[in-house]
Design a protein around this motif. Structure first.
Motif, PDB file in Angstrom:
ATOM      1  N   HIS A 117     -97.644 -25.360 -48.900  1.00 11.76           N
ATOM      2  CA  HIS A 117     -98.763 -26.265 -48.595  1.00 11.76           C
ATOM      3  C   HIS A 117    -100.094 -25.510 -48.716  1.00 11.76           C
ATOM      4  O   HIS A 117    -101.020 -25.952 -49.373  1.00 11.76           O
ATOM      5  CB  HIS A 117     -98.569 -26.785 -47.163  1.00 11.76           C
ATOM      6  N   VAL A 136    -103.274 -25.752 -51.371  1.00 12.43           N
ATOM      7  CA  VAL A 136    -104.649 -25.945 -50.902  1.00 12.43           C
ATOM      8  C   VAL A 136    -105.563 -24.841 -51.457  1.00 12.43           C
ATOM      9  O   VAL A 136    -106.687 -25.106 -51.895  1.00 12.43           O
ATOM     10  CB  VAL A 136    -104.688 -25.957 -49.354  1.00 12.43           C
ATOM     11  N   VAL A 183    -108.718 -26.081 -53.626  1.00 12.34           N
ATOM     12  CA  VAL A 183    -110.060 -25.916 -53.052  1.00 12.34           C
ATOM     13  C   VAL A 183    -110.749 -24.690 -53.668  1.00 12.34           C
ATOM     14  O   VAL A 183    -111.932 -24.739 -54.014  1.00 12.34           O
ATOM     15  CB  VAL A 183    -109.988 -25.812 -51.505  1.00 12.34           C
ATOM     16  N   GLY A 220     -96.464 -31.404 -47.354  1.00 10.22           N
ATOM     17  CA  GLY A 220     -97.144 -32.096 -46.237  1.00 10.22           C
ATOM     18  C   GLY A 220     -96.264 -33.208 -45.694  1.00 10.22           C
ATOM     19  O   GLY A 220     -96.153 -33.373 -44.471  1.00 10.22           O
ATOM     20  N   LEU A 252     -93.562 -31.569 -43.691  1.00  9.47           N
ATOM     21  CA  LEU A 252     -94.087 -31.067 -42.408  1.00  9.47           C
ATOM     22  C   LEU A 252     -94.363 -32.225 -41.442  1.00  9.47           C
ATOM     23  O   LEU A 252     -94.130 -32.122 -40.241  1.00  9.47           O
ATOM     24  CB  LEU A 252     -95.366 -30.254 -42.637  1.00  9.47           C
ATOM     25  N   PHE A 285     -93.279 -32.601 -37.681  1.00 12.48           N
ATOM     26  CA  PHE A 285     -94.238 -32.667 -36.564  1.00 12.48           C
ATOM     27  C   PHE A 285     -94.700 -34.089 -36.298  1.00 12.48           C
ATOM     28  O   PHE A 285     -95.565 -34.323 -35.483  1.00 12.48           O
ATOM     29  CB  PHE A 285     -95.474 -31.813 -36.862  1.00 12.48           C
ATOM     30  N   LEU A 340    -103.871 -34.606 -37.224  1.00  7.36           N
ATOM     31  CA  LEU A 340    -102.861 -34.452 -38.284  1.00  7.36           C
ATOM     32  C   LEU A 340    -102.904 -35.655 -39.223  1.00  7.36           C
ATOM     33  O   LEU A 340    -102.844 -35.515 -40.447  1.00  7.36           O
ATOM     34  CB  LEU A 340    -101.474 -34.333 -37.639  1.00  7.36           C
ATOM     35  N   GLY A 378    -106.338 -36.181 -47.171  1.00  9.85           N
ATOM     36  CA  GLY A 378    -105.602 -35.569 -48.287  1.00  9.85           C
ATOM     37  C   GLY A 378    -105.260 -36.613 -49.344  1.00  9.85           C
ATOM     38  O   GLY A 378    -105.458 -36.388 -50.543  1.00  9.85           O
ATOM     39  N   VAL A 379    -104.788 -37.768 -48.884  1.00  9.68           N
ATOM     40  CA  VAL A 379    -104.439 -38.841 -49.830  1.00  9.68           C
ATOM     41  C   VAL A 379    -105.699 -39.333 -50.548  1.00  9.68           C
ATOM     42  O   VAL A 379    -105.694 -39.571 -51.762  1.00  9.68           O
ATOM     43  CB  VAL A 379    -103.721 -40.000 -49.094  1.00  9.68           C
ATOM     44  N   GLY A 403    -112.269 -31.604 -48.813  1.00 15.04           N
ATOM     45  CA  GLY A 403    -111.282 -30.531 -48.670  1.00 15.04           C
ATOM     46  C   GLY A 403    -111.621 -29.623 -47.494  1.00 15.04           C
ATOM     47  O   GLY A 403    -110.754 -29.275 -46.695  1.00 15.04           O
ATOM     48  N   THR A 406    -111.023 -31.482 -44.348  1.00 14.70           N
ATOM     49  CA  THR A 406    -109.577 -31.627 -44.141  1.00 14.70           C
ATOM     50  C   THR A 406    -108.984 -30.346 -43.554  1.00 14.70           C
ATOM     51  O   THR A 406    -108.153 -30.391 -42.648  1.00 14.70           O
ATOM     52  CB  THR A 406    -108.876 -31.962 -45.476  1.00 14.70           C
ATOM     53  N   ILE A 407    -109.424 -29.198 -44.064  1.00 22.92           N
ATOM     54  CA  ILE A 407    -108.938 -27.918 -43.519  1.00 22.92           C
ATOM     55  C   ILE A 407    -109.349 -27.808 -42.047  1.00 22.92           C
ATOM     56  O   ILE A 407    -108.589 -27.340 -41.203  1.00 22.92           O
ATOM     57  CB  ILE A 407    -109.476 -26.730 -44.344  1.00 22.92           C
ATOM     58  N   ALA A 450    -107.009 -29.813 -40.081  1.00 26.98           N
ATOM     59  CA  ALA A 450    -105.709 -29.141 -40.018  1.00 26.98           C
ATOM     60  C   ALA A 450    -105.721 -28.088 -38.913  1.00 26.98           C
ATOM     61  O   ALA A 450    -104.755 -27.937 -38.162  1.00 26.98           O
ATOM     62  CB  ALA A 450    -105.383 -28.501 -41.364  1.00 26.98           C
TER      63      ALA A 450
HETATM   64  C1  HEM Z   1    -100.989 -35.659 -48.399  1.00 22.30           C
HETATM   65  C2  HEM Z   1    -101.405 -35.145 -47.531  1.00 22.30           C
HETATM   66  C3  HEM Z   1    -101.087 -34.145 -46.465  1.00 22.30           C
HETATM   67  C4  HEM Z   1    -100.140 -34.191 -45.483  1.00 22.30           C
HETATM   68  C5  HEM Z   1     -99.109 -35.280 -45.238  1.00 22.30           C
HETATM   69  C6  HEM Z   1    -100.301 -32.993 -44.710  1.00 22.30           C
HETATM   70  C7  HEM Z   1     -99.524 -32.656 -43.616  1.00 22.30           C
HETATM   71  C8  HEM Z   1     -99.570 -31.446 -42.956  1.00 22.30           C
HETATM   72  C9  HEM Z   1     -98.753 -31.048 -41.838  1.00 22.30           C
HETATM   73  C10 HEM Z   1     -97.729 -31.966 -41.152  1.00 22.30           C
HETATM   74  C11 HEM Z   1     -99.065 -29.775 -41.488  1.00 22.30           C
HETATM   75  C12 HEM Z   1     -98.442 -28.908 -40.366  1.00 22.30           C
HETATM   76  C13 HEM Z   1     -99.341 -28.885 -39.181  1.00 22.30           C
HETATM   77  C14 HEM Z   1     -98.884 -27.848 -38.172  1.00 22.30           C
HETATM   78  O1  HEM Z   1     -98.457 -26.750 -38.564  1.00 22.30           O
HETATM   79  O2  HEM Z   1     -99.014 -28.139 -36.983  1.00 22.30           O
HETATM   80  C15 HEM Z   1    -100.109 -29.334 -42.384  1.00 22.30           C
HETATM   81  C16 HEM Z   1    -100.738 -28.089 -42.342  1.00 22.30           C
HETATM   82  C17 HEM Z   1    -101.913 -27.794 -42.988  1.00 22.30           C
HETATM   83  N1  HEM Z   1    -102.551 -28.589 -43.926  1.00 22.30           N
HETATM   84 FE1  HEM Z   1    -101.937 -30.426 -44.584  1.00 22.30          FE
HETATM   85  N2  HEM Z   1    -101.311 -32.258 -45.219  1.00 22.30           N
HETATM   86  C18 HEM Z   1    -101.840 -32.920 -46.302  1.00 22.30           C
HETATM   87  C19 HEM Z   1    -102.888 -32.546 -47.095  1.00 22.30           C
HETATM   88  C20 HEM Z   1    -103.680 -31.436 -46.867  1.00 22.30           C
HETATM   89  C21 HEM Z   1    -104.873 -31.105 -47.605  1.00 22.30           C
HETATM   90  C22 HEM Z   1    -105.427 -31.903 -48.761  1.00 22.30           C
HETATM   91  C23 HEM Z   1    -105.374 -29.956 -47.041  1.00 22.30           C
HETATM   92  C24 HEM Z   1    -106.603 -29.172 -47.379  1.00 22.30           C
HETATM   93  C25 HEM Z   1    -107.490 -29.438 -48.257  1.00 22.30           C
HETATM   94  C26 HEM Z   1    -104.484 -29.545 -45.987  1.00 22.30           C
HETATM   95  C27 HEM Z   1    -104.625 -28.413 -45.228  1.00 22.30           C
HETATM   96  C28 HEM Z   1    -103.709 -27.938 -44.327  1.00 22.30           C
HETATM   97  C29 HEM Z   1    -103.801 -26.676 -43.622  1.00 22.30           C
HETATM   98  C30 HEM Z   1    -104.929 -25.648 -43.772  1.00 22.30           C
HETATM   99  C31 HEM Z   1    -102.679 -26.588 -42.790  1.00 22.30           C
HETATM  100  C32 HEM Z   1    -102.305 -25.424 -41.842  1.00 22.30           C
HETATM  101  C33 HEM Z   1    -102.677 -25.804 -40.445  1.00 22.30           C
HETATM  102  C34 HEM Z   1    -102.096 -24.857 -39.432  1.00 22.30           C
HETATM  103  O3  HEM Z   1    -100.940 -24.454 -39.556  1.00 22.30           O
HETATM  104  O4  HEM Z   1    -102.805 -24.553 -38.476  1.00 22.30           O
HETATM  105  N3  HEM Z   1    -103.472 -30.476 -45.903  1.00 22.30           N
HETATM  106  N4  HEM Z   1    -100.396 -30.364 -43.263  1.00 22.30           N
END
Ligand code: HEM
Length: 152
Positions: free
Chosen positions: A12, A16, A20, A68, A71, A75, A84, A91-92, A139, A142-143, A146
């Motif tokens: 994931h 990203v 980005v 994503g 994940l 979660f 989240l 993201g979508v 982006g 979104t970060i 996250a």
């Molecule tokens: C289709 C869309 C997306 C879905 C369904 C999704 C879902 C998720 C999920 C469930 C997690 C785990 C969260 C956790 O560890 O507690 C995650 C982590 C993360 N996502 Fe996404 N995400 C998507 C798109 C994006 C996009 C577009 C970005 C950035 C531009 C992004 C950036 C991040 C980052 C930086 C994390 C790490 C967060 C952490 O562990 O602290 N995500 N994502």
């Protein structure tokens, strides 16, 4: 944390980083460096660079979506916070904007370069630039969501 979750999170974040990071490079490094070139030189170069970059973004989008989604299943449900969902929603939205850039605007650049219609090409490149700025801001936000999803 299970192995599957660690691998999904790694993929994931890799996706990203490619997406980005690539947008930052394109907007802040490539674009200003090409500004003074004539359209005859600039537009074929941009078309060639975008063609390659968009393949990478396409792959990144698939990886981000699959990891994503996985994940979110881990979660998700009761435990999913609004932050989240905000990340997934934004993201979508980013993916839809990318789809528009790739499948609606980029072909216009391709056609303009092939027909050597430089003003048409320059206009389409301007549209890509504006959409990339929007996606870059989304982006970064979104970060932020996250990170907030961690519960700080
Ligand atoms: C289709 C869309 C997306 C879905 C369904 C999704 C879902 C998720 C999920 C469930 C997690 C785990 C969260 C956790 O560890 O507690 C995650 C982590 C993360 N996502 Fe996404 N995400 C998507 C798109 C994006 C996009 C577009 C970005 C950035 C531009 C992004 C950036 C991040 C980052 C930086 C994390 C790490 C967060 C952490 O562990 O602290 N995500 N994502």
């Amino acid at each position: 944390m299970g192995h599957a979750i660690a691998i999904a999170l790694y993929l994931h974040l890799l996706g990203v980083a490619v997406w980005v990071g690539g947008m930052i490079f394109a907007h802040f490094c490539l674009r200003p460096a090409l500004e003074d070139l004539s359209p005859q030189l600039r537009l074929p170069l941009i078309e060639s660079v975008f063609g390659r970059f968009f393949n990478w973004v396409g792959a990144a989008v698939i990886v981000i979506l699959l990891s994503g989604g996985f994940l979110l299943m881990q979660f998700g449900g009761e435990r999913a916070t609004w932050q989240l969902h905000a990340m997934a929603g934004l993201g979508v939205l980013m993916m839809l904007i990318f789809g528009h850039i790739r499948f609606a605007v980029f072909p216009r650049i391709r056609r303009a370069v092939q027909a050597q219609k430089w003003p048409d090409g320059a206009r389409a490149v301007g549209t890509v630039r504006r959409l990339v700025v929007i996606n870059l801001v989304l982006g970064l936000v979104t970060i932020g969501f996250a990170v907030l999803a961690r519960g700080f």
